[in-house]
Design a protein around this motif. Structure first.
Motif, PDB file in Angstrom:
ATOM      1  N   SER A 184      20.255  87.219 136.113  1.00 17.97           N
ATOM      2  CA  SER A 184      19.525  86.817 136.025  1.00 17.97           C
ATOM      3  C   SER A 184      18.088  86.576 134.934  1.00 17.97           C
ATOM      4  CB  SER A 184      19.016  86.818 138.106  1.00 17.97           C
ATOM      5  OG  SER A 184      17.732  87.828 138.064  1.00 17.97           O
ATOM      6  N   LEU A 185      17.716  85.554 135.707  1.00 17.58           N
ATOM      7  CA  LEU A 185      16.027  85.244 134.339  1.00 17.58           C
ATOM      8  C   LEU A 185      15.196  85.001 135.500  1.00 17.58           C
ATOM      9  CD1 LEU A 185      17.703  84.158 131.118  1.00 17.58           C
ATOM     10  CD2 LEU A 185      17.051  85.773 131.616  1.00 17.58           C
ATOM     11  N   PRO A 186      14.023  85.635 135.074  1.00 15.76           N
ATOM     12  CA  PRO A 186      12.850  84.844 136.325  1.00 15.76           C
ATOM     13  C   PRO A 186      11.832  83.655 135.766  1.00 15.76           C
ATOM     14  CG  PRO A 186      11.782  86.765 134.891  1.00 15.76           C
ATOM     15  CD  PRO A 186      13.833  87.071 134.508  1.00 15.76           C
ATOM     16  N   VAL A 187      12.993  83.023 135.104  1.00 14.82           N
ATOM     17  CA  VAL A 187      12.446  81.685 134.465  1.00 14.82           C
ATOM     18  C   VAL A 187      12.820  80.424 134.566  1.00 14.82           C
ATOM     19  CG1 VAL A 187      11.668  83.188 132.150  1.00 14.82           C
ATOM     20  CG2 VAL A 187      13.663  81.739 132.455  1.00 14.82           C
ATOM     21  N   GLU A 188      12.146  79.171 134.698  1.00 14.57           N
ATOM     22  CA  GLU A 188      12.808  78.215 134.739  1.00 14.57           C
ATOM     23  C   GLU A 188      14.204  77.537 134.016  1.00 14.57           C
ATOM     24  OE1 GLU A 188      11.569  73.750 134.260  1.00 14.57           O
ATOM     25  OE2 GLU A 188       9.846  75.149 133.126  1.00 14.57           O
ATOM     26  N   ILE A 189      15.178  76.763 135.158  1.00 20.91           N
ATOM     27  CA  ILE A 189      16.324  76.547 133.900  1.00 20.91           C
ATOM     28  C   ILE A 189      16.386  75.920 133.586  1.00 20.91           C
ATOM     29  CG2 ILE A 189      18.960  75.949 135.155  1.00 20.91           C
ATOM     30  CD1 ILE A 189      17.732  78.635 136.244  1.00 20.91           C
ATOM     31  N   ALA A 190      15.653  76.138 132.305  1.00 21.27           N
ATOM     32  CA  ALA A 190      16.439  75.219 131.426  1.00 21.27           C
ATOM     33  C   ALA A 190      17.050  75.445 130.281  1.00 21.27           C
ATOM     34  CB  ALA A 190      14.696  74.831 131.005  1.00 21.27           C
ATOM     35  N   GLY A 191      17.579  74.348 128.918  1.00 18.77           N
ATOM     36  CA  GLY A 191      17.801  75.138 127.937  1.00 18.77           C
ATOM     37  C   GLY A 191      19.554  74.303 128.142  1.00 18.77           C
ATOM     38  N   ARG A 192      20.089  74.960 127.541  1.00 19.35           N
ATOM     39  CA  ARG A 192      22.043  74.710 128.446  1.00 19.35           C
ATOM     40  C   ARG A 192      22.095  75.512 129.613  1.00 19.35           C
ATOM     41  NH1 ARG A 192      26.619  78.123 125.624  1.00 19.35           N
ATOM     42  NH2 ARG A 192      25.617  79.914 126.611  1.00 19.35           N
ATOM     43  N   ASN A 193      21.782  76.193 130.463  1.00 22.55           N
ATOM     44  CA  ASN A 193      22.224  75.969 131.324  1.00 22.55           C
ATOM     45  C   ASN A 193      21.021  75.068 132.535  1.00 22.55           C
ATOM     46  OD1 ASN A 193      21.753  77.369 133.988  1.00 22.55           O
ATOM     47  ND2 ASN A 193      21.284  79.675 133.923  1.00 22.55           N
ATOM     48  N   ARG A 194      20.427  74.836 131.860  1.00 20.87           N
ATOM     49  CA  ARG A 194      20.038  72.989 132.551  1.00 20.87           C
ATOM     50  C   ARG A 194      21.312  72.156 132.544  1.00 20.87           C
ATOM     51  NH1 ARG A 194      18.540  70.422 137.949  1.00 20.87           N
ATOM     52  NH2 ARG A 194      17.885  68.461 136.475  1.00 20.87           N
ATOM     53  N   MET A 195      21.292  72.001 131.463  1.00 23.81           N
ATOM     54  CA  MET A 195      22.157  71.375 131.300  1.00 23.81           C
ATOM     55  C   MET A 195      23.595  70.991 131.682  1.00 23.81           C
ATOM     56  SD  MET A 195      21.816  70.833 126.673  1.00 23.81           S
ATOM     57  CE  MET A 195      20.401  70.298 126.105  1.00 23.81           C
ATOM     58  N   VAL A 196      24.216  72.350 131.354  1.00 21.43           N
ATOM     59  CA  VAL A 196      25.956  72.581 132.077  1.00 21.43           C
ATOM     60  C   VAL A 196      25.111  71.626 133.661  1.00 21.43           C
ATOM     61  CG1 VAL A 196      27.325  74.530 132.496  1.00 21.43           C
ATOM     62  CG2 VAL A 196      26.539  74.775 130.832  1.00 21.43           C
ATOM     63  N   ARG A 197      25.163  72.649 134.423  1.00 19.14           N
ATOM     64  CA  ARG A 197      24.349  72.182 135.658  1.00 19.14           C
ATOM     65  C   ARG A 197      24.282  70.977 135.973  1.00 19.14           C
ATOM     66  NH1 ARG A 197      22.090  76.651 139.066  1.00 19.14           N
ATOM     67  NH2 ARG A 197      22.156  78.523 137.513  1.00 19.14           N
ATOM     68  N   LYS A 198      23.121  69.627 135.240  1.00 24.14           N
ATOM     69  CA  LYS A 198      23.372  68.800 135.181  1.00 24.14           C
ATOM     70  C   LYS A 198      24.608  68.183 134.920  1.00 24.14           C
ATOM     71  CE  LYS A 198      20.298  65.027 134.510  1.00 24.14           C
ATOM     72  NZ  LYS A 198      21.187  63.873 135.231  1.00 24.14           N
ATOM     73  N   MET A 199      25.564  68.429 133.931  1.00 20.12           N
ATOM     74  CA  MET A 199      26.535  67.404 133.644  1.00 20.12           C
ATOM     75  C   MET A 199      27.774  67.815 134.643  1.00 20.12           C
ATOM     76  SD  MET A 199      27.062  67.942 129.946  1.00 20.12           S
ATOM     77  CE  MET A 199      27.099  70.195 128.948  1.00 20.12           C
ATOM     78  N   ALA A 200      27.787  69.440 135.663  1.00 21.27           N
ATOM     79  CA  ALA A 200      28.883  69.440 136.231  1.00 21.27           C
ATOM     80  C   ALA A 200      28.843  68.813 137.900  1.00 21.27           C
ATOM     81  CB  ALA A 200      28.663  70.496 137.112  1.00 21.27           C
ATOM     82  N   ILE A 201      27.466  68.334 138.138  1.00 20.60           N
ATOM     83  CA  ILE A 201      26.698  66.978 139.047  1.00 20.60           C
ATOM     84  C   ILE A 201      27.279  65.870 138.399  1.00 20.60           C
ATOM     85  CG2 ILE A 201      24.891  66.063 139.952  1.00 20.60           C
ATOM     86  CD1 ILE A 201      23.611  69.169 140.058  1.00 20.60           C
ATOM     87  N   ASP A 202      27.062  65.189 137.376  1.00 15.76           N
ATOM     88  CA  ASP A 202      26.689  64.458 136.896  1.00 15.76           C
ATOM     89  C   ASP A 202      28.498  63.696 136.678  1.00 15.76           C
ATOM     90  OD1 ASP A 202      24.426  63.573 136.857  1.00 15.76           O
ATOM     91  OD2 ASP A 202      24.438  64.009 134.083  1.00 15.76           O
ATOM     92  N   LEU A 203      29.719  64.551 136.202  1.00 12.91           N
ATOM     93  CA  LEU A 203      31.214  64.263 135.836  1.00 12.91           C
ATOM     94  C   LEU A 203      31.065  64.424 137.650  1.00 12.91           C
ATOM     95  CD1 LEU A 203      31.445  67.101 133.998  1.00 12.91           C
ATOM     96  CD2 LEU A 203      32.092  64.739 133.537  1.00 12.91           C
ATOM     97  N   ILE A 204      30.569  64.894 138.387  1.00 13.88           N
ATOM     98  CA  ILE A 204      31.533  64.489 140.179  1.00 13.88           C
ATOM     99  C   ILE A 204      30.650  62.989 139.933  1.00 13.88           C
ATOM    100  CG2 ILE A 204      31.173  65.083 142.128  1.00 13.88           C
ATOM    101  CD1 ILE A 204      30.893  68.052 141.335  1.00 13.88           C
TER     102      ILE A 204
END
Length: 358
Positions: A184-204
Motif C-alpha cells: 500500500s501507500l499512505p497517499v491519495e489514489i492518483a496517477g496510473r493507479n486511479r486511471m486504471v481503477r476508473k478505466m475498469a469501472i468505465d469499461l463495465i
C-alpha cells in the motif's frame, strides 16, 4: 488483490517449502448493524458484516483484550481467503508467529465483499456508495459492539486491507499495539493507479449489457475489460514469464484466469469495490498514528511502484513508522507478495517483539 491468491498460490506453496495445512478453519458468523450511516449520509437499515474467527480472546486484570489480531483482505477478496496453505499455513499453526491457540484472530469480510452486505444482494446501484472509512467504522463496531474486543494486539492488512490499516492507525490511535500494512501507500489514489481503477469501472458501464446495473446476466464484455486492467496492475512480469514461457501456455493460462474471475465477480460489486478508494488519503493524518507501524512493499509491485518514492516522502510523518521495501527475487510475485509470509514474516516477528508487553 484476490488475483494472486488464485493465480500463484500453487507456485508459492512450492517456493515456501514448509507450508503446513494443519491450521484451524475457524468459525464463521455474522453481525447485523442496525441503521448504519455511511459517510455519504445514506443509512442502510441493516448492514451485515460476515467474519471468521480463530482462537479465543484473553483479557488482562483490567478487562482489556490482549491477544486480538485483525487481518483485512484486498479488493474483491474476503476474510476466508487468508485460510490458505501459503498464508495461514505459515502463520496460524502451533508455534508459528500468529499461533491460533495463542491469538484471537479476526478475519472480516469488508463492506461490499464476501458474505457481507453488498450491491448484488439486491439493491444493485442503489446500495450506498461506501468508502474505506465506512469499512473501518463497520469493523470497529463489529469488534467493540459484538465481539467485545476493546483493544488489538495487531492490525494487519493486504492491499485494500493495508490501506485500511493506515486509516485504523489515525482514526483509532489508541486501539492497537502495532500496525502492518502490506502492499500500500499512505497517499491519495492518483496517477496510473486511479486511471486504471476508473478505466475498469468505465469499461463495465460502457457495456450495453450492464443496463445501468439492472442486468440479468453479467456484462461479459465490460467485465472482461475490467479484468484486463486487474491483470496488468497486479501481475508480476517475472513470474508470468516463468509460469507461461510460450504463446500456447500463456493463452491457456489467460483463459483459465478469466474463467476463474467470471465465476467470482459481480459487475456492480466490482464497480463499488474499485470506487471505494476515491476519498482515501491518509497523508494529512499520519502524525496521529501512535502505534509502531511497519509498512512493507515489494519492489516489483506495479500498484505501488517504488520509483514514485511516495513512501519515503511520507513515512517520516509516522512517529514510530518504518518502511521496508522487499527486493525482487524468485519468490516475490508483484502485488501478490503481500500474501506470502515466508518473505516478510521476519519483519512481523520483529514488530511483535518490539511491541510485546512485559
Amino acid at each position: 488483490m484476490k488475483l494472486f491468491i488464485v493465480l500463484w498460490s500453487a507456485i508459492l506453496i512450492n517456493l515456501s517449502g514448509y507450508a503446513q495445512a494443519k491450521f484451524p478453519t475457524g468459525t464463521e458468523s455474522d453481525y447485523a448493524i442496525k441503521n448504519f450511516k455511511f459517510e455519504t449520509g445514506d443509512v442502510l437499515p441493516q448492514l451485515n458484516i460476515h467474519y471468521t474467527t480463530l482462537g479465543q480472546p484473553i483479557k488482562d486484570k483490567n478487562g482489556t483484550v490482549t491477544n486480538a489480531i485483525l487481518i483485512m483482505h484486498g479488493t474483491t477478496g474476503n476474510g476466508r481467503g487468508f485460510l490458505s496453505n501459503l498464508f495461514a499455513g505459515n502463520l496460524f499453526n502451533p508455534g508459528q508467529l500468529l499461533d491460533a491457540a495463542k491469538y484471537y484472530i479476526i478475519l472480516p469480510d469488508a463492506v461490499g465483499h464476501g458474505k457481507s452486505s453488498k450491491p448484488s444482494n439486491g439493491l444493485r446501484m442503489k446500495f450506498p456508495a461506501y468508502t474505506y472509512d465506512d469499512m473501518v467504522a463497520a469493523n470497529y463496531r463489529l469488534l467493540t459492539e459484538h465481539l467485545g474486543v476493546n483493544h488489538l494486539r495487531l492490525v494487519l492488512g493486504t492491499s485494500m486491507g493495508a490501506m485500511q490499516a493506515w486509516v485504523w492507525g489515525y482514526t483509532y490511535p489508541d486501539f492497537m499495539d502495532a500496525l502492518m500494512p502490506l502492499a500500500s501507500l499512505p497517499v491519495e489514489i492518483a496517477g496510473r493507479n486511479r486511471m486504471v481503477r476508473k478505466m475498469a469501472i468505465d469499461l463495465i458501464k460502457m457495456d450495453p449489457e450492464w443496463k445501468q446495473g439492472e442486468y440479468t446476466a453479467q456484462p461479459k464484455i465490460g467485465l472482461t475489460g475490467a479484468i484486463s486492467s486487474l491483470i496488468f496492475m497486479t501481475s508480476s512480469p517475472f513470474q508470468m514469464q516463468k509460469g507461461s514461457p510460450t504463446k500456447s501456455k500463456t493463452d491457456s493460462s489467460l483463459v483459465l484466469l478469466e474463467q476463474r474471475y467470471f465465476t467470482s465477480l459481480d459487475a456492480n460489486d466490482f464497480i463499488y469495490q474499485f470506487d471505494a478508494s476515491r476519498d482515501y488519503n491518509p497523508a494529512p493524518y499520519l502524525s496521529k498514528i501512535k502505534a509502531p507501524l511497519f509498512a512493507i512493499n515489494s519492489a516489483d509491485d506495479q500498484v505501488n511502484p517504488p520509483e514514485l518514492q511516495l513512501m519515503e516522502k511520507h513515512i517520516g510523518s509516522v512517529k514510530r513508522g518504518r518502511y521496508i521495501l522487499l527486493p525482487i527475487s524468485d519468490k516475490t510475485t508483484g502485488h501478490g507478495t503481500h500474501s506470502n509470509p515466508t518473505i516478510w514474516g521476519s519483519y512481523l516477528q520483529e514488530l511483535l517483539a518490539l511491541t510485546a508487553k512485559e
